[in-house]
Design a protein around this motif. Structure first.
Motif, PDB file in Angstrom:
ATOM      1  N   GLY A 141       0.796  -1.220   0.000  1.00 40.00           N
ATOM      2  CA  GLY A 141       0.000   0.000   0.000  1.00 40.00           C
ATOM      3  C   GLY A 141       0.824   1.264   0.000  1.00 40.00           C
ATOM      4  N   GLY A 142       2.115   1.145  -0.303  1.00 38.99           N
ATOM      5  CA  GLY A 142       2.992   2.305  -0.273  1.00 38.99           C
ATOM      6  C   GLY A 142       2.936   3.120  -1.545  1.00 38.99           C
ATOM      7  N   LEU A 143       3.515   4.317  -1.456  1.00 41.31           N
ATOM      8  CA  LEU A 143       3.637   5.218  -2.592  1.00 41.31           C
ATOM      9  C   LEU A 143       5.081   5.224  -3.067  1.00 41.31           C
ATOM     10  N   VAL A 144       5.268   5.164  -4.371  1.00 47.05           N
ATOM     11  CA  VAL A 144       6.611   5.145  -4.959  1.00 47.05           C
ATOM     12  C   VAL A 144       6.827   6.453  -5.700  1.00 47.05           C
ATOM     13  N   GLY A 145       7.781   7.249  -5.225  1.00 49.01           N
ATOM     14  CA  GLY A 145       8.107   8.507  -5.874  1.00 49.01           C
ATOM     15  C   GLY A 145       9.253   8.337  -6.844  1.00 49.01           C
ATOM     16  N   VAL A 146       9.096   8.876  -8.030  1.00 52.75           N
ATOM     17  CA  VAL A 146      10.145   8.779  -9.057  1.00 52.75           C
ATOM     18  C   VAL A 146      10.136  10.068  -9.872  1.00 52.75           C
ATOM     19  N   LEU A 147      11.333  10.517 -10.277  1.00 55.58           N
ATOM     20  CA  LEU A 147      11.455  11.720 -11.090  1.00 55.58           C
ATOM     21  C   LEU A 147      11.663  11.308 -12.540  1.00 55.58           C
ATOM     22  N   GLY A 148      10.843  11.842 -13.429  1.00 59.92           N
ATOM     23  CA  GLY A 148      10.811  11.349 -14.804  1.00 59.92           C
ATOM     24  C   GLY A 148      11.376  12.277 -15.844  1.00 59.92           C
ATOM     25  N   ASP A 149      12.213  13.244 -15.447  1.00 58.18           N
ATOM     26  CA  ASP A 149      12.700  14.215 -16.425  1.00 58.18           C
ATOM     27  C   ASP A 149      14.189  14.074 -16.719  1.00 58.18           C
ATOM     28  N   ARG A 150      14.771  12.923 -16.431  1.00 59.82           N
ATOM     29  CA  ARG A 150      16.159  12.677 -16.813  1.00 59.82           C
ATOM     30  C   ARG A 150      16.276  11.282 -17.401  1.00 59.82           C
ATOM     31  N   LEU A 151      17.064  11.161 -18.453  1.00 57.96           N
ATOM     32  CA  LEU A 151      17.255   9.861 -19.081  1.00 57.96           C
ATOM     33  C   LEU A 151      18.128   8.991 -18.199  1.00 57.96           C
ATOM     34  N   PRO A 152      17.798   7.697 -18.075  1.00 55.15           N
ATOM     35  CA  PRO A 152      18.628   6.799 -17.283  1.00 55.15           C
ATOM     36  C   PRO A 152      19.902   6.460 -18.036  1.00 55.15           C
ATOM     37  N   PRO A 153      20.905   5.890 -17.344  1.00 58.43           N
ATOM     38  CA  PRO A 153      22.107   5.437 -18.044  1.00 58.43           C
ATOM     39  C   PRO A 153      21.762   4.413 -19.114  1.00 58.43           C
ATOM     40  N   SER A 154      22.585   4.340 -20.146  1.00 60.14           N
ATOM     41  CA  SER A 154      22.335   3.393 -21.232  1.00 60.14           C
ATOM     42  C   SER A 154      22.332   1.972 -20.701  1.00 60.14           C
ATOM     43  N   GLY A 155      21.484   1.152 -21.322  1.00 59.80           N
ATOM     44  CA  GLY A 155      21.403  -0.238 -20.913  1.00 59.80           C
ATOM     45  C   GLY A 155      20.260  -0.505 -19.952  1.00 59.80           C
ATOM     46  N   THR A 156      19.562   0.516 -19.484  1.00 57.05           N
ATOM     47  CA  THR A 156      18.426   0.319 -18.600  1.00 57.05           C
ATOM     48  C   THR A 156      17.144   0.343 -19.414  1.00 57.05           C
ATOM     49  N   ARG A 157      16.045  -0.021 -18.730  1.00 52.38           N
ATOM     50  CA  ARG A 157      14.771  -0.085 -19.430  1.00 52.38           C
ATOM     51  C   ARG A 157      14.261   1.299 -19.788  1.00 52.38           C
ATOM     52  N   GLY A 158      13.293   1.289 -20.694  1.00 50.87           N
ATOM     53  CA  GLY A 158      12.679   2.563 -21.077  1.00 50.87           C
ATOM     54  C   GLY A 158      13.152   3.014 -22.443  1.00 50.87           C
ATOM     55  N   THR A 159      12.282   3.775 -23.085  1.00 51.01           N
ATOM     56  CA  THR A 159      12.579   4.280 -24.412  1.00 51.01           C
ATOM     57  C   THR A 159      12.434   5.796 -24.412  1.00 51.01           C
ATOM     58  N   PRO A 160      13.496   6.530 -24.735  1.00 44.64           N
ATOM     59  CA  PRO A 160      13.350   7.990 -24.772  1.00 44.64           C
ATOM     60  C   PRO A 160      12.505   8.415 -25.971  1.00 44.64           C
ATOM     61  N   ARG A 161      11.606   9.348 -25.725  1.00 46.65           N
ATOM     62  CA  ARG A 161      10.783   9.908 -26.787  1.00 46.65           C
ATOM     63  C   ARG A 161      11.016  11.407 -26.808  1.00 46.65           C
ATOM     64  N   TRP A 162      11.193  11.952 -28.003  1.00 48.68           N
ATOM     65  CA  TRP A 162      11.420  13.384 -28.160  1.00 48.68           C
ATOM     66  C   TRP A 162      10.062  14.070 -28.241  1.00 48.68           C
ATOM     67  N   LEU A 163       9.777  14.896 -27.229  1.00 48.73           N
ATOM     68  CA  LEU A 163       8.497  15.578 -27.152  1.00 48.73           C
ATOM     69  C   LEU A 163       8.718  17.090 -27.069  1.00 48.73           C
ATOM     70  N   PRO A 164       7.803  17.888 -27.623  1.00 45.31           N
ATOM     71  CA  PRO A 164       7.942  19.353 -27.538  1.00 45.31           C
ATOM     72  C   PRO A 164       7.971  19.808 -26.084  1.00 45.31           C
ATOM     73  N   PHE A 165       8.984  20.609 -25.747  1.00 47.10           N
ATOM     74  CA  PHE A 165       9.116  21.109 -24.387  1.00 47.10           C
ATOM     75  C   PHE A 165       9.720  22.500 -24.438  1.00 47.10           C
ATOM     76  N   LEU A 166       8.941  23.487 -24.072  1.00 48.40           N
ATOM     77  CA  LEU A 166       9.360  24.892 -24.115  1.00 48.40           C
ATOM     78  C   LEU A 166       9.836  25.292 -25.520  1.00 48.40           C
ATOM     79  N   GLY A 167       9.136  24.791 -26.518  1.00 49.80           N
ATOM     80  CA  GLY A 167       9.403  25.195 -27.890  1.00 49.80           C
ATOM     81  C   GLY A 167      10.420  24.373 -28.639  1.00 49.80           C
ATOM     82  N   THR A 168      11.089  23.428 -27.959  1.00 49.01           N
ATOM     83  CA  THR A 168      12.119  22.616 -28.595  1.00 49.01           C
ATOM     84  C   THR A 168      11.963  21.163 -28.152  1.00 49.01           C
ATOM     85  N   PRO A 169      11.999  20.191 -29.069  1.00 53.47           N
ATOM     86  CA  PRO A 169      11.889  18.793 -28.657  1.00 53.47           C
ATOM     87  C   PRO A 169      13.007  18.405 -27.690  1.00 53.47           C
ATOM     88  N   ALA A 170      12.643  17.653 -26.665  1.00 50.04           N
ATOM     89  CA  ALA A 170      13.597  17.161 -25.666  1.00 50.04           C
ATOM     90  C   ALA A 170      13.297  15.694 -25.404  1.00 50.04           C
TER      91      ALA A 170
END
Length: 306
Positions: free
Chosen positions: A188-217
């Protein structure tokens, strides 16, 4: 051009002696005295950290809509220094020292009452420590999923000044981390995670380039993908620093993966919609409180060959 080091492997721009001295001053001489020292610390950073200053100039130029001057740089770094100082008090549970406004807290309480656990998805904007302190004060079981190596010194100092209220951390990127997250959620716990930095290479997840403040990031979908795999709701969180002793905490429903998608296409669409909603909310907060952004690395990958 050589590729800059990944943020997770970047050494902290501080040392143990300085951090312990600031902690001693904060606890024995008080916050007003400690805040006076933030001015020379801010000046030192601006004068002797050209790399981070170059990156924050790029951010400030985008969020403010004009070339930032010395006052804008100073406000951002001073806000960051203020938040770091306040970590000492917040880690000790001294929430009464601050004026904290909480918005959307009832959503989080409802999720905890339901017993299924949930993800709290935030960013390097404002203060996570005020979020944690609010959670502790309201008896919310929160664990932070993070790469701790690049912030090891500050964590050691905080643990030294507040050993009884140490932050519960699940170290990601190591064997058993996903299982540890699942077990915490199942309790029943809460898991906090910050999602605005790419993880080191070799970890799970796929970076997607999305518009952010006028420039894709690039934004990593790993946290949302994990929430989808574990079938949990996701709440956006942010603890904005409003100056002086004022903080503003926000919780907003972002996505609910409790029910599995019927098809792979629907699963992918739900993941994409959740990530786009996250980026849009983050952008809105940056525009609302521009000096709360504390990503001092090459966020838009302008120095990285592509």
């Amino acid at each position: 051009m050589s590729q800059p080091p990944h943020w997770a492997h970047t050494r902290e721009r501080s040392n143990r002696l300085t951090l312990r001295l600031m902690a001693w001053i904060a606890l024995h001489l008080g916050r007003p005295v400690a805040r006076l020292l933030l001015h020379p610390i801010t000046l030192y950073f601006l004068l002797f950290s050209p790399g981070p200053k170059r990156q924050t100039r790029r951010y400030l130029r985008r969020v403010l809509g004009h070339e930032p001057g010395w006052p804008e740089h100073y406000r951002q770094v001073h806000a960051f220094a203020s938040v770091v100082l306040d970590r000492i008090y917040l880690a000790r549970g001294d929430l009464a020292r601050f004026d904290v406004q909480v918005h959307g807290g009832e959503q989080v309480h409802a999720l905890v009452a339901g017993g299924q656990g949930a993800f709290l998805l935030g960013a390097h904007i404002g203060s996570f420590e005020v979020l944690h302190a609010v959670g502790k004060g309201r008896q919310l079981p929160v664990a932070m999923v993070m790469y701790p190596d690049n912030a090891r010194l500050i964590q050691q100092v905080l643990q030294a000044v507040a050993p009884e209220t140490a932050l519960q951390i699940v170290t990601i990127g190591r064997p058993g981390s996903t299982l540890a997250v699942r077990e915490w959620l199942d309790r029943g716990g809460l898991v906090g995670v910050l999602g605005d930095r790419l993880p080191p290479s070799g970890t799970r997840g796929t970076p997607r380039w999305l518009p952010f403040l006028g420039t894709p990031a690039p934004f990593d979908d790993g946290p949302l993908r994990l929430a989808q795999v574990l079938r949990r709701p996701v709440v956006f969180m942010a603890g904005l620093y409003r100056g002086g002793r004022r903080y503003e905490v926000h919780f907003e429903a972002l996505a609910d993966f409790s029910q599995p998608a019927a098809t792979a296409g629907e699963r992918a669409a739900r993941l994409q919609a959740a990530q786009e909603a996250y980026v849009a909310r983050l952008q809105a907060l940056c525009l609302e409180a521009p000096y709360n952004w504390f990503n001092f690395h090459d966020f838009w990958h302008e120095d990285t060959p592509r």
